[in-house]
Motif scaffolding. Structure first.
Motif, PDB file in Angstrom:
ATOM      1  N   HIS A  93      26.889 168.490  18.508  1.00 34.18           N
ATOM      2  CA  HIS A  93      27.154 167.138  18.016  1.00 34.18           C
ATOM      3  C   HIS A  93      26.389 166.140  18.873  1.00 34.18           C
ATOM      4  CE1 HIS A  93      30.082 167.595  21.261  1.00 34.18           C
ATOM      5  NE2 HIS A  93      30.303 166.307  21.262  1.00 34.18           N
ATOM      6  N   ASP A 131      26.406 163.842  26.227  1.00 32.31           N
ATOM      7  CA  ASP A 131      26.626 164.983  27.131  1.00 32.31           C
ATOM      8  C   ASP A 131      26.244 166.315  26.474  1.00 32.31           C
ATOM      9  OD1 ASP A 131      29.014 164.428  25.563  1.00 32.31           O
ATOM     10  OD2 ASP A 131      30.100 165.895  26.766  1.00 32.31           O
ATOM     11  N   HIS A 191      36.348 166.381  15.888  1.00 29.03           N
ATOM     12  CA  HIS A 191      35.866 165.599  17.036  1.00 29.03           C
ATOM     13  C   HIS A 191      35.285 164.310  16.472  1.00 29.03           C
ATOM     14  CE1 HIS A 191      34.756 165.161  21.192  1.00 29.03           C
ATOM     15  NE2 HIS A 191      33.471 165.098  20.948  1.00 29.03           N
ATOM     16  N   ASP A 248      34.874 170.339  22.809  1.00 28.06           N
ATOM     17  CA  ASP A 248      35.007 169.064  22.095  1.00 28.06           C
ATOM     18  C   ASP A 248      35.866 169.238  20.840  1.00 28.06           C
ATOM     19  OD1 ASP A 248      32.330 169.274  23.585  1.00 28.06           O
ATOM     20  OD2 ASP A 248      32.631 167.113  23.441  1.00 28.06           O
TER      21      ASP A 248
HETATM   22 ZN   LIG Z   1      31.792 165.083  22.302  1.00 27.23          ZN
END
Ligand SMILES: [Zn+2]
Ligand SMILES: [Zn+2]
Length: 260
Positions: free
Chosen positions: A56, A60, A121, A143
């Motif tokens: 995604h 990060d 998420h 996540d």
């Molecule tokens: Zn995330």
């Protein structure tokens, strides 16, 4: 297959999975320099990488993807909605290196079959991945706002699992984070707590999952010791013996090489 979690945490995520001549990077959420340093620690040649898979568009998970693709000519794979959300953040990517997969549809790369599956998420179309080769299965799932039936079934039977154990709920509630951020982390489309990670593992244990690496730990609202102790305690309380491997990935360095 061989899995090397290079970095895992709220500050940046990247893992490398290989089987034979096929080497796949899952997320590249650190600087190119940090990625290459960790890769050298694992004695993996960046020129051997066949693909960067993106879960995604949060930074990060994508920070270094553009630079690595440009420097080494590596194709980046993501679903269409994730491409739409991240393409402005990656810099220029050569068209031949833009690869689109469909969520919930398996595809092959060399000797590895990859299954991206939907997770809850707060991004466009977030996924986690399962990888199959030579009768073995490795899964990477972080996540995760909450555990869905889809996630449970997708992770079943994994010989090795990198699973999110993001935070301790009390630490989040007592943190200096503003209420909106606390609500985001604890919400349905945020992150998986240590307790919920452990509950999921208790269920997965019955399907044969016995080797787990806890990952994507929050630097503010968790510690490696706390995540490990919480998950171990809940596994023990549910009657699961000591016949399992439970490790914790590090946010700032390679966690190890794990073979299945
Ligand atoms: Zn995330
Ligand atoms: Zn993340």
């Amino acid at each position: 297959m061989l899995l090397c979690p290079l970095y895992s945490g709220s500050t940046g995520n990247s893992s490398v999975l290989s089987e034979g001549d096929t080497t796949i990077v899952i997320d590249a959420g650190v600087t190119g320099k940090a990625f290459l340093y960790a890769l050298s620690q694992c004695e993996i040649d960046p020129c051997s990488i066949n693909a960067i898979l993106i879960t995604h568009e949060h930074s990060d998970h994508i920070k270094g993807a553009g630079i690595l693709s440009r420097k080494f000519g590596i194709p980046i794979y993501a679903n269409q909605k994730t491409w739409n959300a991240m393409c402005g953040k990656l810099g220029n990517i050569e068209e031949r290196n833009v690869r689109v997969f469909e969520t919930d549809r398996s595809f092959g790369l060399g000797e590895i079959e990859i299954t991206p599956f939907k997770i809850p998420h707060d991004t466009a179309e977030p996924v986690a991945f399962s990888f199959a080769a030579k009768g073995k299965k490795v899964s990477i799932a972080t996540d995760i706002g909450h555990v869905t039936d889809k996630i449970k079934s997708a992770l079943q039977g994994s010989d090795l699992l990198l699973l999110e154990s993001n935070h301790d709920v009390d630490m989040v509630k007592k943190s200096s984070y503003p209420p909106e951020l606390q609500a985001r982390i604890l919400g349905d489309r945020g992150h998986l707590s240590n307790e919920n990670c452990a509950k999921l593992l208790c269920e997965l244990y019955a399907s044969g999952v016995k080797r787990t690496i806890l990952g994507h730990l929050s630097r503010e609202n968790n510690t490696e010791e706390l995540a490990h102790a919480t998950v171990s305690r809940i596994l023990a309380n549910s009657g699961i013996g000591a016949d399992y491997m439970l490790k914790t990935a590090h946010f700032d360095r390679v966690c190890g090489k794990f073979e299945v």
